[in-house]
Design a protein around this motif. Sequence first.
Motif, PDB file in Angstrom:
ATOM      1  N   UNK A 319      69.377  74.968  -3.146  1.00 43.10           N
ATOM      2  CA  UNK A 319      68.057  75.052  -3.762  1.00 43.10           C
ATOM      3  C   UNK A 319      67.465  73.663  -3.981  1.00 43.10           C
ATOM      4  N   UNK A 320      68.293  72.738  -4.417  1.00 40.66           N
ATOM      5  CA  UNK A 320      67.826  71.360  -4.601  1.00 40.66           C
ATOM      6  C   UNK A 320      67.365  70.783  -3.274  1.00 40.66           C
ATOM      7  N   UNK A 321      68.173  70.953  -2.238  1.00 44.49           N
ATOM      8  CA  UNK A 321      67.838  70.401  -0.923  1.00 44.49           C
ATOM      9  C   UNK A 321      66.565  71.022  -0.366  1.00 44.49           C
ATOM     10  N   UNK A 322      66.409  72.337  -0.554  1.00 40.93           N
ATOM     11  CA  UNK A 322      65.224  73.030  -0.047  1.00 40.93           C
ATOM     12  C   UNK A 322      63.969  72.504  -0.724  1.00 40.93           C
ATOM     13  N   UNK A 323      63.989  72.432  -2.044  1.00 42.86           N
ATOM     14  CA  UNK A 323      62.807  71.971  -2.760  1.00 42.86           C
ATOM     15  C   UNK A 323      62.497  70.514  -2.460  1.00 42.86           C
ATOM     16  N   UNK A 324      63.529  69.698  -2.321  1.00 45.15           N
ATOM     17  CA  UNK A 324      63.305  68.301  -1.953  1.00 45.15           C
ATOM     18  C   UNK A 324      62.689  68.207  -0.562  1.00 45.15           C
ATOM     19  N   UNK A 325      63.182  69.040   0.366  1.00 48.30           N
ATOM     20  CA  UNK A 325      62.641  69.022   1.730  1.00 48.30           C
ATOM     21  C   UNK A 325      61.171  69.425   1.737  1.00 48.30           C
ATOM     22  N   UNK A 326      60.813  70.431   0.953  1.00 45.18           N
ATOM     23  CA  UNK A 326      59.416  70.865   0.862  1.00 45.18           C
ATOM     24  C   UNK A 326      58.540  69.726   0.358  1.00 45.18           C
ATOM     25  N   UNK A 327      58.953  69.122  -0.746  1.00 43.27           N
ATOM     26  CA  UNK A 327      58.147  68.070  -1.372  1.00 43.27           C
ATOM     27  C   UNK A 327      58.058  66.831  -0.488  1.00 43.27           C
ATOM     28  N   UNK A 328      59.127  66.519   0.226  1.00 43.88           N
ATOM     29  CA  UNK A 328      59.100  65.377   1.139  1.00 43.88           C
ATOM     30  C   UNK A 328      58.187  65.648   2.322  1.00 43.88           C
ATOM     31  N   UNK A 329      58.149  66.894   2.779  1.00 41.03           N
ATOM     32  CA  UNK A 329      57.199  67.268   3.829  1.00 41.03           C
ATOM     33  C   UNK A 329      55.765  67.048   3.365  1.00 41.03           C
ATOM     34  N   UNK A 330      55.479  67.443   2.143  1.00 36.94           N
ATOM     35  CA  UNK A 330      54.129  67.278   1.593  1.00 36.94           C
ATOM     36  C   UNK A 330      53.761  65.808   1.486  1.00 36.94           C
ATOM     37  N   UNK A 331      54.645  65.016   0.902  1.00 37.93           N
ATOM     38  CA  UNK A 331      54.362  63.599   0.696  1.00 37.93           C
ATOM     39  C   UNK A 331      54.163  62.879   2.029  1.00 37.93           C
ATOM     40  N   UNK A 332      55.020  63.178   2.984  1.00 36.42           N
ATOM     41  CA  UNK A 332      54.906  62.553   4.301  1.00 36.42           C
ATOM     42  C   UNK A 332      53.612  62.957   4.994  1.00 36.42           C
ATOM     43  N   UNK A 333      53.254  64.235   4.863  1.00 35.54           N
ATOM     44  CA  UNK A 333      52.013  64.711   5.485  1.00 35.54           C
ATOM     45  C   UNK A 333      50.792  64.005   4.899  1.00 35.54           C
ATOM     46  N   UNK A 334      50.736  63.871   3.600  1.00 37.31           N
ATOM     47  CA  UNK A 334      49.589  63.215   2.974  1.00 37.31           C
ATOM     48  C   UNK A 334      49.536  61.721   3.304  1.00 37.31           C
ATOM     49  N   UNK A 335      50.689  61.142   3.570  1.00 34.64           N
ATOM     50  CA  UNK A 335      50.737  59.714   3.914  1.00 34.64           C
ATOM     51  C   UNK A 335      50.429  59.452   5.384  1.00 34.64           C
ATOM     52  N   UNK A 336      50.911  60.348   6.258  1.00 30.71           N
ATOM     53  CA  UNK A 336      50.853  60.061   7.699  1.00 30.71           C
ATOM     54  C   UNK A 336      50.015  61.046   8.502  1.00 30.71           C
ATOM     55  N   UNK A 337      49.691  62.212   7.911  1.00 31.95           N
ATOM     56  CA  UNK A 337      48.968  63.230   8.662  1.00 31.95           C
ATOM     57  C   UNK A 337      49.869  64.170   9.423  1.00 31.95           C
ATOM     58  N   UNK A 338      51.195  63.988   9.284  1.00 31.63           N
ATOM     59  CA  UNK A 338      52.148  64.854   9.985  1.00 31.63           C
ATOM     60  C   UNK A 338      53.348  65.099   9.075  1.00 31.63           C
ATOM     61  N   UNK A 339      53.785  66.362   8.893  1.00 33.96           N
ATOM     62  CA  UNK A 339      54.950  66.637   8.045  1.00 33.96           C
ATOM     63  C   UNK A 339      56.244  66.212   8.725  1.00 33.96           C
ATOM     64  N   UNK A 340      57.317  66.197   7.968  1.00 29.82           N
ATOM     65  CA  UNK A 340      58.616  65.806   8.513  1.00 29.82           C
ATOM     66  C   UNK A 340      59.157  66.824   9.506  1.00 29.82           C
ATOM     67  N   UNK A 341      58.952  68.113   9.211  1.00 30.72           N
ATOM     68  CA  UNK A 341      59.577  69.171  10.011  1.00 30.72           C
ATOM     69  C   UNK A 341      58.560  70.171  10.534  1.00 30.72           C
ATOM     70  N   UNK A 342      57.624  69.744  11.395  1.00 30.83           N
ATOM     71  CA  UNK A 342      56.642  70.689  11.916  1.00 30.83           C
ATOM     72  C   UNK A 342      57.286  71.682  12.873  1.00 30.83           C
ATOM     73  N   UNK A 343      56.778  72.914  12.863  1.00 32.29           N
ATOM     74  CA  UNK A 343      57.258  73.932  13.803  1.00 32.29           C
ATOM     75  C   UNK A 343      56.134  74.418  14.704  1.00 32.29           C
ATOM     76  N   UNK A 344      54.982  73.749  14.623  1.00 31.64           N
ATOM     77  CA  UNK A 344      53.871  74.052  15.525  1.00 31.64           C
ATOM     78  C   UNK A 344      53.054  72.790  15.739  1.00 31.64           C
ATOM     79  N   UNK A 345      52.078  72.871  16.615  1.00 31.75           N
ATOM     80  CA  UNK A 345      51.199  71.748  16.891  1.00 31.75           C
ATOM     81  C   UNK A 345      49.762  72.203  16.717  1.00 31.75           C
ATOM     82  N   UNK A 346      49.087  71.702  15.679  1.00 30.05           N
ATOM     83  CA  UNK A 346      47.700  72.145  15.436  1.00 30.05           C
ATOM     84  C   UNK A 346      46.785  71.872  16.608  1.00 30.05           C
TER      85      UNK A 346
END
Length: 350
Positions: A319-346
Amino acid sequence: MESEFKQEDQVELKRSTKKRVLSIDIPQFATDLLEKLKEKYIFDFIVPDPHSREETIKKIHKAAERNTYDACFWVFKNAPISPFTKEMLGPLMPSCRLFITGAAGYDDLDIEWMAANGAYAANAQNAPTEGTAIMNLLLFLSVLRGSREAEQTMRSGKWHGNLPLMEDPRGKIVGIIGMGAIGKSFAQKIISLGGRVIYNNRTRLSKEEEESLDVQYVNFDELLTTSDVISVNCPLTLSTKNLLSKNEFQKMKDGVYILNTARGNIIDEEAFIEAIQSGKVSRAGLDVFVNEPSPNPFWLTCDKVTVQPHWGGFTTSTAVKVEEAILENIDTFFKTGRPLNPVNTPAIQL
């Protein structure tokens, strides 16, 4: 922590210059990281109705009426409210450009619709790896030792009753379908118990990694005909739906053991039940099912099957790892425009 939206609150909330995130459920484990990100972004939380997808949809739509969102995520126990489709998430468009699931699988996300509307879909990827691999091991040992039958016999007051001798892991050939992170972790656990691992994967591992893991690549038919135990660890896609069906069961050894911690629809349910009833499959260990969370009653009554309620990733460390992964995806996306673990291409890149 921000409270859930109150229907009686009619105050018009102004759009902040900060990025805003809608959380479907409230993170409970990665709280330190959440507090840090709340200094940079605004988080709104709604609590999904565990018994009603329709009520959850209403809550999401109400949130979308009050604010526009840049990202949206959900964490655990999603089966009662999935799938995550336009019907549920449509009002969050067009501002929302990122949707994140707390699962490793993403078959319940409409990733094509998201991509067509310029939004990324992302997952927690490897966060549930160890928890799911350990569940795989639990089911593996359970089916070899016939723990379901032994417990039922003892609970009925018959002690040993007419139980047959059980099996041990040593010397068993375990065929793993899907050698991703979970498959690799499970393979190491099997090898440490004296089993031999063969595998089939969409992409073969490098020779160096095969040697490091001590696993052997085989074609799909060889895996079916050779394995004493077959473990399903691949994602559910159009090409893997009903991957194991009547023809595949016929190729397997008589008395084979089947494990599935991936997705229920990878195995043709009718053919699977027939194989268990005929004895072709000696025992099965399942953490996933067709039509979750209301599986076929057969699985709940058959003593040849050990069942778990899609529970592999439900540990505190996961649960800790999952929530950390979610939040890190958000932070990375807002910083770079791309999440850490995308599963599609807009289709639209902003």
